[in-house]
Motif scaffolding. Structure first.
Motif, PDB file in Angstrom:
ATOM      1  N   LEU A  83       0.826  -1.213   0.000  1.00  0.00           N
ATOM      2  CA  LEU A  83       0.000   0.000   0.000  1.00  0.00           C
ATOM      3  C   LEU A  83       0.861   1.263   0.000  1.00  0.00           C
ATOM      4  CD1 LEU A  83      -2.784  -1.230   2.435  1.00  0.00           C
ATOM      5  CD2 LEU A  83      -3.007  -0.847  -0.027  1.00  0.00           C
ATOM      6  N   ASP A  84       1.989   1.209   0.701  1.00  0.00           N
ATOM      7  CA  ASP A  84       2.928   2.346   0.663  1.00  0.00           C
ATOM      8  C   ASP A  84       3.411   2.591  -0.755  1.00  0.00           C
ATOM      9  OD1 ASP A  84       2.740   2.804   3.390  1.00  0.00           O
ATOM     10  OD2 ASP A  84       4.617   1.759   3.883  1.00  0.00           O
ATOM     11  N   SER A  85       3.727   1.507  -1.468  1.00  0.00           N
ATOM     12  CA  SER A  85       4.238   1.650  -2.836  1.00  0.00           C
ATOM     13  C   SER A  85       3.177   2.243  -3.765  1.00  0.00           C
ATOM     14  CB  SER A  85       4.714   0.303  -3.382  1.00  0.00           C
ATOM     15  OG  SER A  85       3.614  -0.533  -3.682  1.00  0.00           O
ATOM     16  N   ARG A  86       1.912   2.032  -3.451  1.00  0.00           N
ATOM     17  CA  ARG A  86       0.808   2.563  -4.265  1.00  0.00           C
ATOM     18  C   ARG A  86       0.237   3.856  -3.693  1.00  0.00           C
ATOM     19  NH1 ARG A  86      -2.130  -1.574  -7.787  1.00  0.00           N
ATOM     20  NH2 ARG A  86      -3.341   0.307  -8.001  1.00  0.00           N
ATOM     21  N   GLU A  87       0.777   4.268  -2.544  1.00  0.00           N
ATOM     22  CA  GLU A  87       0.285   5.457  -1.835  1.00  0.00           C
ATOM     23  C   GLU A  87      -1.220   5.370  -1.626  1.00  0.00           C
ATOM     24  OE1 GLU A  87       1.625   8.992  -3.846  1.00  0.00           O
ATOM     25  OE2 GLU A  87       3.729   8.430  -3.633  1.00  0.00           O
ATOM     26  N   ALA A  88      -1.657   4.219  -1.098  1.00  0.00           N
ATOM     27  CA  ALA A  88      -3.081   3.952  -0.922  1.00  0.00           C
ATOM     28  C   ALA A  88      -3.373   3.510   0.509  1.00  0.00           C
ATOM     29  CB  ALA A  88      -3.519   2.860  -1.892  1.00  0.00           C
ATOM     30  N   GLU A  89      -4.608   3.739   0.910  1.00  0.00           N
ATOM     31  CA  GLU A  89      -5.050   3.285   2.225  1.00  0.00           C
ATOM     32  C   GLU A  89      -5.525   1.832   2.152  1.00  0.00           C
ATOM     33  OE1 GLU A  89      -8.193   4.627   5.719  1.00  0.00           O
ATOM     34  OE2 GLU A  89      -8.149   5.748   3.859  1.00  0.00           O
ATOM     35  N   ALA A  90      -6.006   1.462   0.967  1.00  0.00           N
ATOM     36  CA  ALA A  90      -6.493   0.105   0.739  1.00  0.00           C
ATOM     37  C   ALA A  90      -6.440  -0.173  -0.756  1.00  0.00           C
ATOM     38  CB  ALA A  90      -7.915  -0.038   1.256  1.00  0.00           C
ATOM     39  N   CYS A  91      -6.546  -1.451  -1.120  1.00  0.00           N
ATOM     40  CA  CYS A  91      -6.454  -1.812  -2.539  1.00  0.00           C
ATOM     41  C   CYS A  91      -7.182  -3.135  -2.769  1.00  0.00           C
ATOM     42  CB  CYS A  91      -4.984  -1.950  -2.924  1.00  0.00           C
ATOM     43  SG  CYS A  91      -4.720  -2.423  -4.630  1.00  0.00           S
ATOM     44  N   THR A  92      -7.977  -3.158  -3.849  1.00  0.00           N
ATOM     45  CA  THR A  92      -8.665  -4.377  -4.233  1.00  0.00           C
ATOM     46  C   THR A  92      -7.892  -5.024  -5.374  1.00  0.00           C
ATOM     47  OG1 THR A  92     -10.770  -3.398  -3.618  1.00  0.00           O
ATOM     48  CG2 THR A  92     -10.859  -5.330  -5.046  1.00  0.00           C
ATOM     49  N   LEU A  93      -7.445  -6.251  -5.167  1.00  0.00           N
ATOM     50  CA  LEU A  93      -6.668  -6.949  -6.189  1.00  0.00           C
ATOM     51  C   LEU A  93      -7.553  -7.676  -7.184  1.00  0.00           C
ATOM     52  CD1 LEU A  93      -3.798  -8.426  -3.986  1.00  0.00           C
ATOM     53  CD2 LEU A  93      -3.845  -6.262  -5.266  1.00  0.00           C
ATOM     54  N   ASN A  94      -8.685  -8.177  -6.708  1.00  0.00           N
ATOM     55  CA  ASN A  94      -9.655  -8.865  -7.558  1.00  0.00           C
ATOM     56  C   ASN A  94     -10.971  -8.928  -6.785  1.00  0.00           C
ATOM     57  OD1 ASN A  94      -9.558 -11.234  -5.814  1.00  0.00           O
ATOM     58  ND2 ASN A  94      -7.600 -11.716  -6.806  1.00  0.00           N
ATOM     59  N   GLY A  95     -11.905  -9.684  -7.264  1.00  0.00           N
ATOM     60  CA  GLY A  95     -13.205  -9.743  -6.604  1.00  0.00           C
ATOM     61  C   GLY A  95     -13.207 -10.390  -5.238  1.00  0.00           C
ATOM     62  N   TYR A  96     -12.086 -11.011  -4.876  1.00  0.00           N
ATOM     63  CA  TYR A  96     -12.053 -11.764  -3.625  1.00  0.00           C
ATOM     64  C   TYR A  96     -10.848 -11.450  -2.744  1.00  0.00           C
ATOM     65  CZ  TYR A  96     -15.699 -14.228  -6.065  1.00  0.00           C
ATOM     66  OH  TYR A  96     -16.858 -14.513  -6.741  1.00  0.00           O
ATOM     67  N   THR A  97     -10.067 -10.426  -3.092  1.00  0.00           N
ATOM     68  CA  THR A  97      -8.878 -10.097  -2.291  1.00  0.00           C
ATOM     69  C   THR A  97      -8.760  -8.590  -2.124  1.00  0.00           C
ATOM     70  OG1 THR A  97      -7.771 -12.001  -3.307  1.00  0.00           O
ATOM     71  CG2 THR A  97      -6.403 -10.479  -2.027  1.00  0.00           C
ATOM     72  N   ILE A  98      -8.740  -8.155  -0.861  1.00  0.00           N
ATOM     73  CA  ILE A  98      -8.591  -6.733  -0.537  1.00  0.00           C
ATOM     74  C   ILE A  98      -7.470  -6.585   0.485  1.00  0.00           C
ATOM     75  CG2 ILE A  98      -9.697  -4.663   0.396  1.00  0.00           C
ATOM     76  CD1 ILE A  98     -12.405  -5.849  -0.349  1.00  0.00           C
ATOM     77  N   TYR A 110     -15.554   0.847   2.509  1.00  0.00           N
ATOM     78  CA  TYR A 110     -16.725   0.712   1.635  1.00  0.00           C
ATOM     79  C   TYR A 110     -16.333   0.787   0.158  1.00  0.00           C
ATOM     80  CZ  TYR A 110     -19.825   0.941   5.663  1.00  0.00           C
ATOM     81  OH  TYR A 110     -20.476   0.666   6.843  1.00  0.00           O
ATOM     82  N   GLU A 111     -15.395   1.664  -0.173  1.00  0.00           N
ATOM     83  CA  GLU A 111     -14.974   1.774  -1.576  1.00  0.00           C
ATOM     84  C   GLU A 111     -14.355   0.468  -2.072  1.00  0.00           C
ATOM     85  OE1 GLU A 111     -12.205   4.416  -4.575  1.00  0.00           O
ATOM     86  OE2 GLU A 111     -12.656   5.218  -2.593  1.00  0.00           O
ATOM     87  N   GLU A 112     -13.515  -0.147  -1.263  1.00  0.00           N
ATOM     88  CA  GLU A 112     -12.881  -1.393  -1.692  1.00  0.00           C
ATOM     89  C   GLU A 112     -13.902  -2.532  -1.793  1.00  0.00           C
ATOM     90  OE1 GLU A 112      -9.983  -1.137  -3.044  1.00  0.00           O
ATOM     91  OE2 GLU A 112      -9.895   0.927  -2.303  1.00  0.00           O
ATOM     92  N   LEU A 113     -14.897  -2.537  -0.934  1.00  0.00           N
ATOM     93  CA  LEU A 113     -15.955  -3.550  -1.058  1.00  0.00           C
ATOM     94  C   LEU A 113     -16.747  -3.333  -2.348  1.00  0.00           C
ATOM     95  CD1 LEU A 113     -17.125  -3.703   2.669  1.00  0.00           C
ATOM     96  CD2 LEU A 113     -15.902  -5.489   1.403  1.00  0.00           C
ATOM     97  N   ILE A 114     -16.964  -2.070  -2.719  1.00  0.00           N
ATOM     98  CA  ILE A 114     -17.633  -1.759  -3.992  1.00  0.00           C
ATOM     99  C   ILE A 114     -16.772  -2.246  -5.158  1.00  0.00           C
ATOM    100  CG2 ILE A 114     -18.351   0.130  -5.521  1.00  0.00           C
ATOM    101  CD1 ILE A 114     -19.111   1.689  -2.893  1.00  0.00           C
ATOM    102  N   HIS A 115     -15.445  -1.980  -5.088  1.00  0.00           N
ATOM    103  CA  HIS A 115     -14.551  -2.425  -6.167  1.00  0.00           C
ATOM    104  C   HIS A 115     -14.530  -3.953  -6.285  1.00  0.00           C
ATOM    105  CE1 HIS A 115     -13.236   1.494  -7.218  1.00  0.00           C
ATOM    106  NE2 HIS A 115     -12.448   1.692  -6.181  1.00  0.00           N
ATOM    107  N   ALA A 116     -14.554  -4.645  -5.159  1.00  0.00           N
ATOM    108  CA  ALA A 116     -14.569  -6.113  -5.206  1.00  0.00           C
ATOM    109  C   ALA A 116     -15.842  -6.591  -5.918  1.00  0.00           C
ATOM    110  CB  ALA A 116     -14.485  -6.694  -3.795  1.00  0.00           C
ATOM    111  N   ALA A 117     -16.971  -5.967  -5.615  1.00  0.00           N
ATOM    112  CA  ALA A 117     -18.233  -6.325  -6.286  1.00  0.00           C
ATOM    113  C   ALA A 117     -18.141  -6.019  -7.781  1.00  0.00           C
ATOM    114  CB  ALA A 117     -19.400  -5.574  -5.648  1.00  0.00           C
ATOM    115  N   GLN A 118     -17.477  -4.902  -8.142  1.00  0.00           N
ATOM    116  CA  GLN A 118     -17.304  -4.565  -9.557  1.00  0.00           C
ATOM    117  C   GLN A 118     -16.494  -5.645 -10.274  1.00  0.00           C
ATOM    118  OE1 GLN A 118     -15.511  -0.721  -8.890  1.00  0.00           O
ATOM    119  NE2 GLN A 118     -17.415   0.382  -9.353  1.00  0.00           N
ATOM    120  N   PHE A 119     -15.436  -6.118  -9.624  1.00  0.00           N
ATOM    121  CA  PHE A 119     -14.637  -7.211 -10.202  1.00  0.00           C
ATOM    122  C   PHE A 119     -15.505  -8.442 -10.402  1.00  0.00           C
ATOM    123  CE2 PHE A 119     -10.501  -5.229  -8.999  1.00  0.00           C
ATOM    124  CZ  PHE A 119      -9.753  -5.583 -10.107  1.00  0.00           C
TER     125      PHE A 119
END
Length: 183
Positions: A83-98, A110-119
């Motif tokens: 996350l430091d390398s991406r300068e992010a607080e959280a990151c969704t890798l695919n529909g099942y990994t955050i 909530y944003e990452e849960l939305i992104h997981a659903a989008q995947f």
């Protein structure tokens, strides 16, 4: 804290019976003033980058629901480095990994849960165009549901700014101002 004491002149002699008592009071007052100068008794304002962490009980309830869908949440030193390398607080890798930081804010969770659903719904094909569209959709959902999600004012402000940036970037991409449509 300022305390005003009203003293009548005839009581002064009673209060300061001896010169030593007066000096003792002054000495204690000086110590207090020195201590007050050394320790800032006011709360420091929180920086604009401060993110109020989501209550842990709520966070773990959401994680449990995500895990029931087959999802995996990764936290810890390795997640923090990524996350430091991406300068992010959280990151969704695919529909099942955050990946989350130790104490993420509500908006990030909530944003990452939305992104997981989008995947899972097949909305992210890996192109920069789909990433921008998904970011815009997720941020709009956050803003529409800000009250329900109990987002803080700084989170709402940051989400609005981020939404505007992604909308501009998508417009540039669609006009052909950028030469790359892949990550």
């Amino acid at each position: 804290v300022i305390i005003k004491i009203q003293v009548r002149s005839d009581n002064i002699s009673q209060i300061f019976e001896t010169e030593n008592a007066r000096k003792d009071i002054l000495r204690r007052n000086r110590k207090y003033n020195i201590l007050k100068e050394r320790v800032n008794m006011d709360r420091k304002p929180k920086p604009d980058t401060y993110v109020e962490p989501m209550p842990q009980k709520l966070f773990y309830q959401l994680v449990k629901q995500f895990q029931k869908l087959g999802g995996k949440v990764i936290m810890g030193a390795d997640a923090e480095l990524y996350l430091d390398s991406r300068e992010a607080e959280a990151c969704t890798l695919n529909g099942y990994t955050i990946l989350f930081r130790k104490r993420p804010g509500r908006a990030a969770v909530y944003e990452e849960l939305i992104h997981a659903a989008q995947f899972r719904d097949g909305k992210n094909d890996g192109s920069i165009r789909s990433v921008y569209k998904n970011e815009i959709e997720a941020k709009r959902q956050l803003l529409v549901r800000a009250k329900e999600f109990q987002l803080t004012e700084p989170e709402i402000r940051h989400t609005r700014i981020s939404l505007e940036l992604y909308e501009r970037e998508l417009q540039k991409l669609e006009k052909g101002d950028t030469g790359n449509d892949s990550i």
